[in-house]
Motif scaffolding. Structure first.
Motif, PDB file in Angstrom:
ATOM      1  N   ASP A   2       0.847  -1.185   0.000  1.00 54.17           N
ATOM      2  CA  ASP A   2       0.000   0.000   0.000  1.00 54.17           C
ATOM      3  C   ASP A   2       0.888   1.242   0.000  1.00 54.17           C
ATOM      4  OD1 ASP A   2      -2.329  -1.451   0.050  1.00 54.17           O
ATOM      5  OD2 ASP A   2      -2.876  -0.942   2.113  1.00 54.17           O
ATOM      6  N   THR A   3       0.333   2.339  -0.513  1.00 54.07           N
ATOM      7  CA  THR A   3       1.103   3.578  -0.606  1.00 54.07           C
ATOM      8  C   THR A   3       0.407   4.713   0.136  1.00 54.07           C
ATOM      9  OG1 THR A   3      -0.006   4.179  -2.663  1.00 54.07           O
ATOM     10  CG2 THR A   3       2.079   2.951  -2.846  1.00 54.07           C
ATOM     11  N   VAL A   4       1.196   5.759   0.440  1.00 54.29           N
ATOM     12  CA  VAL A   4       0.656   6.977   1.039  1.00 54.29           C
ATOM     13  C   VAL A   4       1.473   8.166   0.545  1.00 54.29           C
ATOM     14  CG1 VAL A   4       2.045   6.733   3.152  1.00 54.29           C
ATOM     15  CG2 VAL A   4      -0.023   8.135   3.183  1.00 54.29           C
ATOM     16  N   TYR A   5       0.751   9.256   0.261  1.00 52.57           N
ATOM     17  CA  TYR A   5       1.387  10.521  -0.102  1.00 52.57           C
ATOM     18  C   TYR A   5       0.473  11.650   0.350  1.00 52.57           C
ATOM     19  CZ  TYR A   5      -1.715  10.388  -4.188  1.00 52.57           C
ATOM     20  OH  TYR A   5      -2.805  10.318  -5.008  1.00 52.57           O
ATOM     21  N   ILE A   6       0.935  12.899   0.224  1.00 51.48           N
ATOM     22  CA  ILE A   6       0.201  14.054   0.738  1.00 51.48           C
ATOM     23  C   ILE A   6      -0.152  15.003  -0.399  1.00 51.48           C
ATOM     24  CG2 ILE A   6       0.372  16.117   2.184  1.00 51.48           C
ATOM     25  CD1 ILE A   6       2.102  14.550   4.095  1.00 51.48           C
ATOM     26  N   GLN A   7      -1.397  15.492  -0.366  1.00 49.28           N
ATOM     27  CA  GLN A   7      -1.831  16.549  -1.269  1.00 49.28           C
ATOM     28  C   GLN A   7      -2.381  17.711  -0.445  1.00 49.28           C
ATOM     29  OE1 GLN A   7      -4.681  14.819  -3.991  1.00 49.28           O
ATOM     30  NE2 GLN A   7      -3.072  14.410  -5.493  1.00 49.28           N
ATOM     31  N   ILE A   8      -2.333  18.897  -1.033  1.00 49.68           N
ATOM     32  CA  ILE A   8      -2.914  20.082  -0.407  1.00 49.68           C
ATOM     33  C   ILE A   8      -3.867  20.725  -1.400  1.00 49.68           C
ATOM     34  CG2 ILE A   8      -1.036  21.618  -1.131  1.00 49.68           C
ATOM     35  CD1 ILE A   8      -1.431  22.966   1.706  1.00 49.68           C
ATOM     36  N   ARG A   9      -4.888  21.381  -0.867  1.00 49.52           N
ATOM     37  CA  ARG A   9      -5.867  22.074  -1.712  1.00 49.52           C
ATOM     38  C   ARG A   9      -6.203  23.406  -1.067  1.00 49.52           C
ATOM     39  NH1 ARG A   9      -9.407  20.084  -5.544  1.00 49.52           N
ATOM     40  NH2 ARG A   9     -11.110  21.483  -6.074  1.00 49.52           N
ATOM     41  N   GLN A  10      -6.171  24.465  -1.864  1.00 46.66           N
ATOM     42  CA  GLN A  10      -6.672  25.774  -1.464  1.00 46.66           C
ATOM     43  C   GLN A  10      -7.966  25.989  -2.225  1.00 46.66           C
ATOM     44  OE1 GLN A  10      -4.073  29.153  -2.175  1.00 46.66           O
ATOM     45  NE2 GLN A  10      -5.810  30.535  -2.268  1.00 46.66           N
ATOM     46  N   SER A  11      -9.059  26.212  -1.497  1.00 47.20           N
ATOM     47  CA  SER A  11     -10.355  26.418  -2.132  1.00 47.20           C
ATOM     48  C   SER A  11     -10.611  27.910  -2.293  1.00 47.20           C
ATOM     49  CB  SER A  11     -11.460  25.781  -1.290  1.00 47.20           C
ATOM     50  OG  SER A  11     -12.720  26.046  -1.865  1.00 47.20           O
ATOM     51  N   GLY A  12     -10.597  28.369  -3.527  1.00 53.44           N
ATOM     52  CA  GLY A  12     -10.875  29.769  -3.818  1.00 53.44           C
ATOM     53  C   GLY A  12      -9.744  30.696  -3.442  1.00 53.44           C
ATOM     54  N   GLY A  13      -9.999  31.987  -3.621  1.00 51.36           N
ATOM     55  CA  GLY A  13      -9.003  32.993  -3.275  1.00 51.36           C
ATOM     56  C   GLY A  13      -7.994  33.214  -4.393  1.00 51.36           C
ATOM     57  N   THR A  14      -6.850  33.731  -4.010  1.00 54.71           N
ATOM     58  CA  THR A  14      -5.793  34.090  -4.945  1.00 54.71           C
ATOM     59  C   THR A  14      -4.668  33.074  -4.893  1.00 54.71           C
ATOM     60  OG1 THR A  14      -6.305  36.428  -4.621  1.00 54.71           O
ATOM     61  CG2 THR A  14      -4.147  35.917  -5.549  1.00 54.71           C
ATOM     62  N   GLN A  15      -4.087  32.776  -6.030  1.00 66.72           N
ATOM     63  CA  GLN A  15      -2.959  31.851  -6.103  1.00 66.72           C
ATOM     64  C   GLN A  15      -1.712  32.592  -5.644  1.00 66.72           C
ATOM     65  OE1 GLN A  15      -2.574  29.739  -9.815  1.00 66.72           O
ATOM     66  NE2 GLN A  15      -0.443  29.217  -9.410  1.00 66.72           N
ATOM     67  N   GLN A  16      -1.385  32.443  -4.333  1.00 70.46           N
ATOM     68  CA  GLN A  16      -0.250  33.157  -3.769  1.00 70.46           C
ATOM     69  C   GLN A  16       0.473  32.366  -2.681  1.00 70.46           C
ATOM     70  OE1 GLN A  16      -2.618  36.491  -2.228  1.00 70.46           O
ATOM     71  NE2 GLN A  16      -2.186  35.813  -0.135  1.00 70.46           N
ATOM     72  N   THR A  17      -0.063  31.235  -2.295  1.00 68.33           N
ATOM     73  CA  THR A  17       0.463  30.500  -1.141  1.00 68.33           C
ATOM     74  C   THR A  17       1.611  29.580  -1.550  1.00 68.33           C
ATOM     75  OG1 THR A  17      -1.709  30.586  -0.118  1.00 68.33           O
ATOM     76  CG2 THR A  17      -0.153  29.001   0.786  1.00 68.33           C
ATOM     77  N   ASP A  18       2.608  29.507  -0.672  1.00 74.32           N
ATOM     78  CA  ASP A  18       3.803  28.687  -0.898  1.00 74.32           C
ATOM     79  C   ASP A  18       3.887  27.575   0.136  1.00 74.32           C
ATOM     80  OD1 ASP A  18       4.470  30.802  -2.678  1.00 74.32           O
ATOM     81  OD2 ASP A  18       5.517  31.845  -1.058  1.00 74.32           O
ATOM     82  N   ILE A  19       4.415  26.416  -0.268  1.00 69.81           N
ATOM     83  CA  ILE A  19       4.758  25.346   0.664  1.00 69.81           C
ATOM     84  C   ILE A  19       6.239  25.491   0.965  1.00 69.81           C
ATOM     85  CG2 ILE A  19       4.900  22.849   1.030  1.00 69.81           C
ATOM     86  CD1 ILE A  19       2.610  22.607  -1.063  1.00 69.81           C
ATOM     87  N   GLU A  20       6.571  25.675   2.231  1.00 66.04           N
ATOM     88  CA  GLU A  20       7.932  25.988   2.643  1.00 66.04           C
ATOM     89  C   GLU A  20       8.803  24.743   2.823  1.00 66.04           C
ATOM     90  OE1 GLU A  20       9.289  29.291   3.150  1.00 66.04           O
ATOM     91  OE2 GLU A  20       7.532  29.544   1.864  1.00 66.04           O
ATOM     92  N   THR A  21      10.109  24.940   2.756  1.00 68.06           N
ATOM     93  CA  THR A  21      11.067  23.833   2.842  1.00 68.06           C
ATOM     94  C   THR A  21      11.219  23.267   4.249  1.00 68.06           C
ATOM     95  OG1 THR A  21      12.901  25.389   3.089  1.00 68.06           O
ATOM     96  CG2 THR A  21      12.406  24.603   0.861  1.00 68.06           C
TER      97      THR A  21
END
Length: 139
Positions: free
Chosen positions: A110-129
């Motif tokens: 079996d596998t596992v991974y992570i996704q993120i979702r921003q619902s609406g708004g402006t495309q400006q968010t960053d995923i940090e290191t």
């Protein structure tokens, strides 16, 4: 030790201005450790059947308060686990952590991974290191 898998990974670089209204896979390009070589291409593959403790801390920068929500989804072969928050702080936050931990049942392969979702708004968010994804076999 194939019966004692464990891993800790982090992004190799920032994911800047990730897309809105779509599920974006969080890219983990740096392994802190991978005790059985079970982590590759942003995905952990269970070597044995058991209960696994999976944790994450996703560091977000430039949060958009106009978004309806941000959701982090742990996607496993058996089911998904969601953690979300409403960013209506009255202003855009510069930085926010989304943290989660789940004990999940996984069969061998079996596998596992992570996704993120921003619902609406402006495309400006960053995923940090300084984000993290960890896991280990409990039982």
């Amino acid at each position: 030790k194939p019966l004692q898998p464990a891993f800790s990974v982090l992004p190799a670089s920032q994911q800047a201005n990730f897309a809105i209204d779509s599920d974006v896979t969080v890219v983990f390009g740096t392994e802190v450790f991978d005790q059985n070589a079970d982590f590759a291409t942003n995905t952990f593959t269970a070597p044995v059947t058991g209960k696994y403790l999976l944790t994450y801390m996703i560091g977000l920068a430039n949060i958009d308060s106009a978004s309806a929500y941000y959701r982090v989804r742990l996607i496993t072969s058996n089911r998904n686990y969601d953690d979300l928050f409403d960013p209506d702080f009255g202003q855009d936050n510069v930085y926010w952590w989304i943290k989660g931990s789940h004990i999940v049942d996984m069969d061998a392969s079996d596998t596992v991974y992570i996704q993120i979702r921003q619902s609406g708004g402006t495309q400006q968010t960053d995923i940090e290191t300084d984000s993290r994804f960890t896991g280990c076999l409990l039982a």
